[in-house]
Motif scaffolding. Structure first.
Motif, PDB file in Angstrom:
ATOM      1  N   GLU A 257       0.833  -1.204   0.000  1.00  0.00           N
ATOM      2  CA  GLU A 257       0.000   0.000   0.000  1.00  0.00           C
ATOM      3  C   GLU A 257       0.869   1.255   0.000  1.00  0.00           C
ATOM      4  O   GLU A 257       0.650   2.178  -0.797  1.00  0.00           O
ATOM      5  N   GLY A 381      -9.829   8.668   5.669  1.00  0.00           N
ATOM      6  CA  GLY A 381      -9.125   7.950   4.621  1.00  0.00           C
ATOM      7  C   GLY A 381      -7.724   7.520   4.985  1.00  0.00           C
ATOM      8  O   GLY A 381      -7.155   6.640   4.334  1.00  0.00           O
ATOM      9  N   ASN A 382      -7.141   8.120   6.049  1.00  0.00           N
ATOM     10  CA  ASN A 382      -5.732   7.855   6.347  1.00  0.00           C
ATOM     11  C   ASN A 382      -5.456   7.345   7.751  1.00  0.00           C
ATOM     12  O   ASN A 382      -4.413   6.726   7.973  1.00  0.00           O
ATOM     13  N   PRO A 397      -7.597  -2.408   3.354  1.00  0.00           N
ATOM     14  CA  PRO A 397      -7.066  -1.060   3.097  1.00  0.00           C
ATOM     15  C   PRO A 397      -6.055  -1.027   1.973  1.00  0.00           C
ATOM     16  O   PRO A 397      -5.955  -0.031   1.247  1.00  0.00           O
ATOM     17  N   VAL A 400      -8.179  -1.109  -1.344  1.00  0.00           N
ATOM     18  CA  VAL A 400      -8.863   0.174  -1.535  1.00  0.00           C
ATOM     19  C   VAL A 400      -7.870   1.255  -1.928  1.00  0.00           C
ATOM     20  O   VAL A 400      -8.110   2.033  -2.869  1.00  0.00           O
ATOM     21  N   SER A 401      -6.743   1.311  -1.248  1.00  0.00           N
ATOM     22  CA  SER A 401      -5.743   2.351  -1.533  1.00  0.00           C
ATOM     23  C   SER A 401      -5.152   2.199  -2.917  1.00  0.00           C
ATOM     24  O   SER A 401      -4.891   3.202  -3.610  1.00  0.00           O
ATOM     25  N   THR A 404      -7.973   3.365  -5.510  1.00  0.00           N
ATOM     26  CA  THR A 404      -8.164   4.822  -5.531  1.00  0.00           C
ATOM     27  C   THR A 404      -6.906   5.548  -5.999  1.00  0.00           C
ATOM     28  O   THR A 404      -7.002   6.618  -6.608  1.00  0.00           O
ATOM     29  N   ASP A 434      -9.040  11.422  -4.032  1.00  0.00           N
ATOM     30  CA  ASP A 434      -8.595  10.124  -3.518  1.00  0.00           C
ATOM     31  C   ASP A 434      -8.985   9.979  -2.045  1.00  0.00           C
ATOM     32  O   ASP A 434      -9.535   8.959  -1.620  1.00  0.00           O
ATOM     33  N   TRP A 435      -8.712  10.993  -1.239  1.00  0.00           N
ATOM     34  CA  TRP A 435      -9.056  10.969   0.186  1.00  0.00           C
ATOM     35  C   TRP A 435     -10.556  10.763   0.388  1.00  0.00           C
ATOM     36  O   TRP A 435     -10.975   9.989   1.248  1.00  0.00           O
ATOM     37  N   LYS A 438     -11.675   7.128  -0.568  1.00  0.00           N
ATOM     38  CA  LYS A 438     -11.134   6.194   0.422  1.00  0.00           C
ATOM     39  C   LYS A 438     -11.863   6.309   1.748  1.00  0.00           C
ATOM     40  O   LYS A 438     -12.201   5.305   2.378  1.00  0.00           O
TER      41      LYS A 438
END
Length: 465
Positions: A257, A381-382, A397, A400-401, A404, A434-435, A438
């Motif tokens: 990731e 998202g983070n 995760p 998904v990361s 995106t 992106d954020w 996610k």
């Protein structure tokens, strides 16, 4: 550490594993440590400004590679943190100690292999990956990478050692070591650049020395047998395949990731480089300042992994949910504070670089937009993925990361730049998209509870109960 039980009336069948004081003992030193770590890159960038805009660009390009490697070592350390934390939650200290030893040795070996790889493919990195750069930027980048590459194994060892101390609840020691590392680096920069007039080499050498010193210092402290988690004093080590698999089960997805994330950043940087040296310099300084804005959230996210892994190891998902909500709230507050501080200091920081009007405008747009959007959506998202990894759910995760990253951050950036001709700032708009996506997917994962069905540690070759 010895956990203090909070006996206040709470909706739990067992006392809380962490009091507010325990959380602050983890989070505050972590935030300071991460700020100090980021200041190394900032100080190198500021020192490079005394050489010229090309030197700033060169340092930023190479530091992008180093940030990628640091993220990989952080991923490996995260895997170790989760495994050790879950063993401690199960009150199995011998297994936790063994996992700690395996983490340090494996991290050191991985760092050595990566260092050799970097030197073997240095020309590819400079010629292909960095895209269209001037000869002056190329020469500066080549010198900087040649010196700084030797610090890679020591970065790996420091990250592993720091992760072990944090898992024991001792975030202060890594913070103190990072402070000493900063002082050594800045003093060395001043001496080599202004005293010996060594140019770009005068920036790289002190960074190398300080990273070696940090690794040696934290390893010496880890050999103290009075600690719950300590290193065995031996030059002979037998790798435990089961322990390493457990660590890698978390570390590899997170490492992939992070690797995809920084690979995407490199692709975007190649896109930014087409706008010229001013754009590269603005993107570099903007990225440094925005990383300081997000730094408290990133640091607290590391601490969240320690807390949630301990809850999961104890089999208490009610407390895991409680701490997730509590810590996310802390992150939102911390991000607001960091954004306000960074925006207040921004004019003073920017004045150091003596940028052109074009570079100044781009940098201002980056810093202000990042602060606003980060406060609103960044934690979902983070930071929320740290909960999943701490519970053993590392693949979701990662997937998904990756999706995106390619669909939003990369494809959308190129579409905005080439199809809609929106300029360099369009690459940052793609980041914010992106954020947002996610964050929505991670909130859905958290609410459906699928992440509670995973368990990372194994005993006797079977899944731990």
């Amino acid at each position: 550490m010895r956990l203090k039980l909070n006996k206040s009336k709470m909706p739990f069948s067992t006392p809380l594993l962490f009091t507010d004081k325990d959380l602050m003992k983890i989070f505050i030193p972590l935030i300071i440590e991460q700020i100090l770590a980021s200041l190394i890159g900032l100080s190198d960038s500021i020192m490079a400004a005394s050489i010229g805009e090309s030197a700033v660009s060169a340092v930023s390009l190479v530091e992008m590679i180093m940030l990628l490697l640091i993220s990989l070592f952080a991923a490996l350390a995260m895997g170790g943190t989760v495994i050790v934390g879950q063993y401690l939650g199960k009150k199995q200290e011998n297994q936790a100690r063994e996992a700690s030893n395996q983490l340090v040795w494996f991290a050191g070996a991985a760092g050595l292999v990566i260092m050799i790889f970097i030197y073997l493919f240095k020309s590819f990195i400079l010629d292909i990956l960095f895209g269209n750069i001037t000869d002056e930027v190329y020469n500066y980048a080549n010198t900087y990478l040649l010196i700084i590459g030797a610090s890679i194994p020591f970065l790996a060892l420091y990250n592993a050692g720091a992760a072990i101390f944090r898992t024991m609840g001792n975030s202060k020691l890594p913070m103190k070591i990072m402070l000493a590392m900063n002082i050594l680096n800045i003093a060395g920069n001043v001496l080599f650049i202004y005293g010996f007039n060594m140019g770009i080499a005068g920036i790289a050498i002190p960074t190398l020395i300080s990273r070696i010193g940090a690794a040696v210092c934290i390893l010496i402290h880890l050999t103290n047998p009075k600690q719950i988690l300590h290193l065995n004093k031996t030059v002979k080590h037998k790798f435990n395949s089961m322990m390493i698999k457990q660590i890698m089960r978390i570390g590899v997805p997170y490492g992939i990731e992070n690797g995809i994330f920084y690979f995407g950043r490199l692709l975007i940087l190649s896109l930014v480089s087409t706008f010229g040296t001013a754009a590269i310099a603005a993107n570099s300084v903007g990225s440094t300042i925005t990383s300081l804005q997000a730094l408290p959230g990133m640091a607290i996210g590391l601490g969240m992994s320690i807390v949630i892994s301990r809850c999961v190891g104890a089999g208490d998902f009610t407390q895991a949910r409680y701490y997730t909500k509590k810590i996310l709230g802390i992150i939102f507050v911390a991000q607001i504070v960091s954004s306000v501080v960074s925006l207040a200091l921004f004019p003073s920081i920017l004045s150091i670089y003596n940028f052109s009007a074009e570079a100044t405008q781009w940098t201002t747009e980056i810093v202000w937009s990042h602060a606003i959007v980060m406060i609103l959506i960044w934690p979902f998202g983070n930071a929320l993925p740290s909960v999943f990894r701490a519970a053993g759910d590392a693949k979701y995760p990662m997937l998904v990361s990756m999706i995106t990253m390619f669909c939003c951050r990369i494809m959308f950036a190129y579409i905005l730049v080439y199809l809609f001709e929106m300029g360099m700032f369009a690459t940052w708009i793609a980041i914010y998209c992106d954020w947002l996506i996610k964050g929505g997917l991670f909130i859905w994962r958290y609410l459906n509870g699928k992440w509670t069905t995973f368990q990372a540690t194994e005993l006797n070759g079977r899944k731990a109960e």
